[in-house]
Design a protein around this motif. Structure first.
Motif, PDB file in Angstrom:
ATOM      1  N   GLY A  75       0.816  -1.213   0.000  1.00 21.94           N
ATOM      2  CA  GLY A  75       0.000   0.000   0.000  1.00 21.94           C
ATOM      3  C   GLY A  75       0.843   1.253   0.000  1.00 21.94           C
ATOM      4  N   GLY A  76       2.039   1.171   0.573  1.00 20.53           N
ATOM      5  CA  GLY A  76       2.934   2.314   0.599  1.00 20.53           C
ATOM      6  C   GLY A  76       3.372   2.771  -0.782  1.00 20.53           C
ATOM      7  N   LEU A  77       3.261   1.874  -1.760  1.00 21.58           N
ATOM      8  CA  LEU A  77       3.589   2.252  -3.132  1.00 21.58           C
ATOM      9  C   LEU A  77       2.595   3.266  -3.697  1.00 21.58           C
ATOM     10  CD1 LEU A  77       4.508  -1.348  -4.242  1.00 21.58           C
ATOM     11  CD2 LEU A  77       6.049   0.592  -4.527  1.00 21.58           C
ATOM     12  N   THR A  78       1.446   3.423  -3.049  1.00 22.67           N
ATOM     13  CA  THR A  78       0.440   4.383  -3.522  1.00 22.67           C
ATOM     14  C   THR A  78       0.606   5.770  -2.905  1.00 22.67           C
ATOM     15  OG1 THR A  78      -1.208   3.928  -1.794  1.00 22.67           O
ATOM     16  CG2 THR A  78      -1.201   2.458  -3.714  1.00 22.67           C
ATOM     17  N   ASN A  79       1.272   5.855  -1.749  1.00 21.86           N
ATOM     18  CA  ASN A  79       1.381   7.151  -1.055  1.00 21.86           C
ATOM     19  C   ASN A  79       2.790   7.437  -0.546  1.00 21.86           C
ATOM     20  OD1 ASN A  79       1.579   5.382   1.112  1.00 21.86           O
ATOM     21  ND2 ASN A  79       0.153   6.501   2.421  1.00 21.86           N
ATOM     22  N   ASN A  80       3.771   6.760  -1.141  1.00 20.48           N
ATOM     23  CA  ASN A  80       5.176   6.956  -0.768  1.00 20.48           C
ATOM     24  C   ASN A  80       5.398   6.642   0.712  1.00 20.48           C
ATOM     25  OD1 ASN A  80       7.793   7.493  -1.688  1.00 20.48           O
ATOM     26  ND2 ASN A  80       7.713   9.618  -1.033  1.00 20.48           N
ATOM     27  N   TRP A  81       4.659   5.676   1.236  1.00 24.20           N
ATOM     28  CA  TRP A  81       4.785   5.176   2.606  1.00 24.20           C
ATOM     29  C   TRP A  81       4.545   6.268   3.634  1.00 24.20           C
ATOM     30  CZ3 TRP A  81       7.846   3.908  -1.482  1.00 24.20           C
ATOM     31  CH2 TRP A  81       7.698   2.600  -1.952  1.00 24.20           C
ATOM     32  N   ASP A  82       3.628   7.158   3.302  1.00 26.52           N
ATOM     33  CA  ASP A  82       3.301   8.258   4.207  1.00 26.52           C
ATOM     34  C   ASP A  82       2.163   7.837   5.138  1.00 26.52           C
ATOM     35  OD1 ASP A  82       3.197  10.733   5.430  1.00 26.52           O
ATOM     36  OD2 ASP A  82       2.008  11.666   3.839  1.00 26.52           O
ATOM     37  N   PHE A  83       2.426   6.833   5.962  1.00 25.07           N
ATOM     38  CA  PHE A  83       1.452   6.351   6.935  1.00 25.07           C
ATOM     39  C   PHE A  83       1.810   6.899   8.311  1.00 25.07           C
ATOM     40  CE2 PHE A  83       1.538   2.702   3.876  1.00 25.07           C
ATOM     41  CZ  PHE A  83       0.235   2.808   3.417  1.00 25.07           C
ATOM     42  N   SER A  84       0.798   7.282   9.058  1.00 18.66           N
ATOM     43  CA  SER A  84       1.050   7.751  10.421  1.00 18.66           C
ATOM     44  C   SER A  84       1.389   6.564  11.328  1.00 18.66           C
ATOM     45  CB  SER A  84      -0.180   8.481  10.971  1.00 18.66           C
ATOM     46  OG  SER A  84      -1.243   7.556  11.188  1.00 18.66           O
ATOM     47  N   VAL A  85       2.075   6.878  12.404  1.00 21.48           N
ATOM     48  CA  VAL A  85       2.378   5.853  13.400  1.00 21.48           C
ATOM     49  C   VAL A  85       1.079   5.272  13.959  1.00 21.48           C
ATOM     50  CG1 VAL A  85       3.323   5.473  15.717  1.00 21.48           C
ATOM     51  CG2 VAL A  85       4.655   6.746  14.012  1.00 21.48           C
ATOM     52  N   GLU A  86       0.092   6.114  14.184  1.00 20.96           N
ATOM     53  CA  GLU A  86      -1.195   5.642  14.708  1.00 20.96           C
ATOM     54  C   GLU A  86      -1.839   4.631  13.757  1.00 20.96           C
ATOM     55  OE1 GLU A  86      -5.649   7.303  15.979  1.00 20.96           O
ATOM     56  OE2 GLU A  86      -4.321   8.520  14.724  1.00 20.96           O
ATOM     57  N   PHE A  87      -1.776   4.914  12.456  1.00 19.83           N
ATOM     58  CA  PHE A  87      -2.360   4.000  11.484  1.00 19.83           C
ATOM     59  C   PHE A  87      -1.681   2.638  11.538  1.00 19.83           C
ATOM     60  CE2 PHE A  87      -2.272   2.219   7.112  1.00 19.83           C
ATOM     61  CZ  PHE A  87      -3.621   1.922   6.978  1.00 19.83           C
ATOM     62  N   VAL A  88      -0.366   2.627  11.587  1.00 21.99           N
ATOM     63  CA  VAL A  88       0.366   1.358  11.609  1.00 21.99           C
ATOM     64  C   VAL A  88       0.113   0.620  12.924  1.00 21.99           C
ATOM     65  CG1 VAL A  88       2.658   0.303  11.522  1.00 21.99           C
ATOM     66  CG2 VAL A  88       2.095   2.195   9.974  1.00 21.99           C
ATOM     67  N   GLN A  89       0.045   1.346  14.015  1.00 20.83           N
ATOM     68  CA  GLN A  89      -0.267   0.712  15.299  1.00 20.83           C
ATOM     69  C   GLN A  89      -1.663   0.096  15.287  1.00 20.83           C
ATOM     70  OE1 GLN A  89       0.443   4.143  17.811  1.00 20.83           O
ATOM     71  NE2 GLN A  89       2.445   3.360  18.487  1.00 20.83           N
ATOM     72  N   ASP A  90      -2.630   0.837  14.757  1.00 12.10           N
ATOM     73  CA  ASP A  90      -3.998   0.320  14.680  1.00 12.10           C
ATOM     74  C   ASP A  90      -4.077  -0.862  13.713  1.00 12.10           C
ATOM     75  OD1 ASP A  90      -4.865   2.178  16.493  1.00 12.10           O
ATOM     76  OD2 ASP A  90      -5.884   3.469  15.041  1.00 12.10           O
ATOM     77  N   MET A  91      -3.302  -0.817  12.638  1.00 15.70           N
ATOM     78  CA  MET A  91      -3.275  -1.922  11.690  1.00 15.70           C
ATOM     79  C   MET A  91      -2.760  -3.187  12.371  1.00 15.70           C
ATOM     80  SD  MET A  91      -3.821  -2.970   8.543  1.00 15.70           S
ATOM     81  CE  MET A  91      -3.997  -1.432   7.628  1.00 15.70           C
ATOM     82  N   TYR A  92      -1.672  -3.054  13.114  1.00 13.38           N
ATOM     83  CA  TYR A  92      -1.110  -4.230  13.792  1.00 13.38           C
ATOM     84  C   TYR A  92      -2.065  -4.757  14.865  1.00 13.38           C
ATOM     85  CZ  TYR A  92       2.321  -7.271  16.060  1.00 13.38           C
ATOM     86  OH  TYR A  92       2.977  -8.353  16.591  1.00 13.38           O
ATOM     87  N   LYS A  93      -2.640  -3.848  15.617  1.00 12.03           N
ATOM     88  CA  LYS A  93      -3.605  -4.249  16.644  1.00 12.03           C
ATOM     89  C   LYS A  93      -4.804  -4.948  16.024  1.00 12.03           C
ATOM     90  CE  LYS A  93      -6.529  -2.295  20.318  1.00 12.03           C
ATOM     91  NZ  LYS A  93      -6.946  -1.032  21.006  1.00 12.03           N
ATOM     92  N   GLY A  94      -5.329  -4.377  14.921  1.00 10.47           N
ATOM     93  CA  GLY A  94      -6.507  -4.959  14.282  1.00 10.47           C
ATOM     94  C   GLY A  94      -6.218  -6.297  13.630  1.00 10.47           C
ATOM     95  N   LEU A  95      -5.090  -6.399  12.934  1.00 12.60           N
ATOM     96  CA  LEU A  95      -4.743  -7.669  12.303  1.00 12.60           C
ATOM     97  C   LEU A  95      -4.482  -8.749  13.342  1.00 12.60           C
ATOM     98  CD1 LEU A  95      -2.406  -6.411   9.432  1.00 12.60           C
ATOM     99  CD2 LEU A  95      -4.744  -7.253   9.205  1.00 12.60           C
ATOM    100  N   SER A  96      -3.881  -8.356  14.462  1.00 10.10           N
ATOM    101  CA  SER A  96      -3.656  -9.318  15.547  1.00 10.10           C
ATOM    102  C   SER A  96      -4.979  -9.832  16.090  1.00 10.10           C
ATOM    103  CB  SER A  96      -2.840  -8.657  16.665  1.00 10.10           C
ATOM    104  OG  SER A  96      -1.567  -8.241  16.204  1.00 10.10           O
ATOM    105  N   ALA A  97      -5.918  -8.918  16.317  1.00  9.17           N
ATOM    106  CA  ALA A  97      -7.238  -9.320  16.815  1.00  9.17           C
ATOM    107  C   ALA A  97      -7.984 -10.160  15.792  1.00  9.17           C
ATOM    108  CB  ALA A  97      -8.054  -8.076  17.172  1.00  9.17           C
TER     109      ALA A  97
END
Length: 318
Positions: free
Chosen positions: A16-38
């Motif tokens: 997905g970073g190929l679409t936005n030059n990996w401009d993801f917030s730390v909060e987004f990545v934290q929520d992604m990891y938390k959500g995928l884990s759950a």
């Protein structure tokens, strides 16, 4: 379909970073990891482990050049969901990679074209010796000649690589192609675990992934809301919902989409679009469609199709 034999690698941050030059917030990545884990997803690919000094003039978000200290700050507590990263041939300095026992990463995946297979396998061997799970992702398989692929299997059989991927780089494969490739890989590298990474140019990423899963492929790549380069990937929410595994729960993935990705999708374009469809049908690299969509003629579909299919040579009159 055999139950419970599959492992999902979610590639939202990396692909997905190929679409936005990996401009993801730390909060987004934290929520992604938390959500995928759950959700019970086994792996999250948190970015590229490439080396900035080898990609000069290419500024990007931190997920493009993963730093171990930064990762520990972002994810101070890991769950059962493992972390992976991808490296490209010629873009990674193996001296930048820590031994696995000192790293946040569990798996390192090596992407290469078939003509660089020897370099790819050399990296795999180094990462294997450092304790990592490894995979080899052979890109653009639809453009690899049969005899070249057969030679590659000999080298792969002699390598310590754990997982070998069938990658539909151009989004041009259908179920018959996946069936053929999986059967071929299973026959010629029978001791290796297989994976599939599918793109959605022709809206076949999910079905192609399921064909692979049904034929015994273990590792299934996906991304939340299909976020990935060009037409994107098989969607994590569909895969989690479809596979008959009680460990999976789609609701945490839906929460990620609702909280972050609806708004993100309004600003960043990915997924099924006609130029990507045309490129997939014609087995063309997605860069052609990406360029078309970035131009003023983005919606001139017939003209784009003609551009990719016109083989006439115009001879100037004397």
């Amino acid at each position: 379909m055999k139950q419970y034999d599959h492992k999902i690698i979610d590639c939202t941050i990396r692909d997905g970073g190929l679409t936005n030059n990996w401009d993801f917030s730390v909060e987004f990545v934290q929520d992604m990891y938390k959500g995928l884990s759950a959700a019970g997803v086994e792996y999250m690919e948190i970015g590229y482990k490439n080396s900035p000094k080898l990609l000069k003039g290419a500024p990007a978000g931190p997920w493009r050049f993963l730093d171990e200290g930064f990762l520990r700050e972002v994810l101070p507590q890991k769950t059962d969901t493992k972390l992976s990263a991808l490296v490209d041939i010629g873009r990674v300095d193996e001296n930048d990679i820590l031994p696995r026992e000192e790293s946040m990463l569990d798996m390192i995946r090596v992407a290469c074209y078939n003509h660089d297979l020897d370099k790819g396998l050399e990296l795999v061997k180094k990462f294997h010796n450092m304790g990592y799970e490894t995979s080899l992702n052979i890109m653009a398989l639809s453009h690899v000649m049969e005899n070249d692929l057969n030679e590659a299997f000999i080298a792969i059989n002699n390598s310590p690589v754990d997982v070998v991927y069938i990658v539909d780089s151009y989004g041009s494969m259908d179920h018959k192609d996946v069936d053929y490739m999986v059967t071929k890989f299973q026959r010629l590298i029978p001791e290796k675990t297989l994976g599939v990474h599918m793109h959605n140019n022709m809206q076949l990423a999910f079905s192609n992934t399921i064909v692979g899963a049904d034929k015994g492929v273990t590792f299934l790549d996906s991304s939340v809301y299909g976020m990935g380069r060009g037409a994107g990937n098989c969607t994590t929410e569909l895969l989690v919902s479809y596979l008959k595994n009680p460990r999976y729960d789609v609701k945490p993935v839906l929460d990620i989409i609702e909280k972050h990705m609806i708004a993100m999708r309004e600003k960043i374009e990915w997924g099924y679009l006609i130029p990507y469809m045309i490129a997939g049908v014609l087995d063309e690299h997605p860069r052609t469609a990406i360029a078309q969509l970035a131009s003023e003629d983005r919606n001139k579909f017939s003209e784009f199709y003609d551009k990719l299919t016109n083989t006439e040579i115009i001879v100037p009159s004397k």
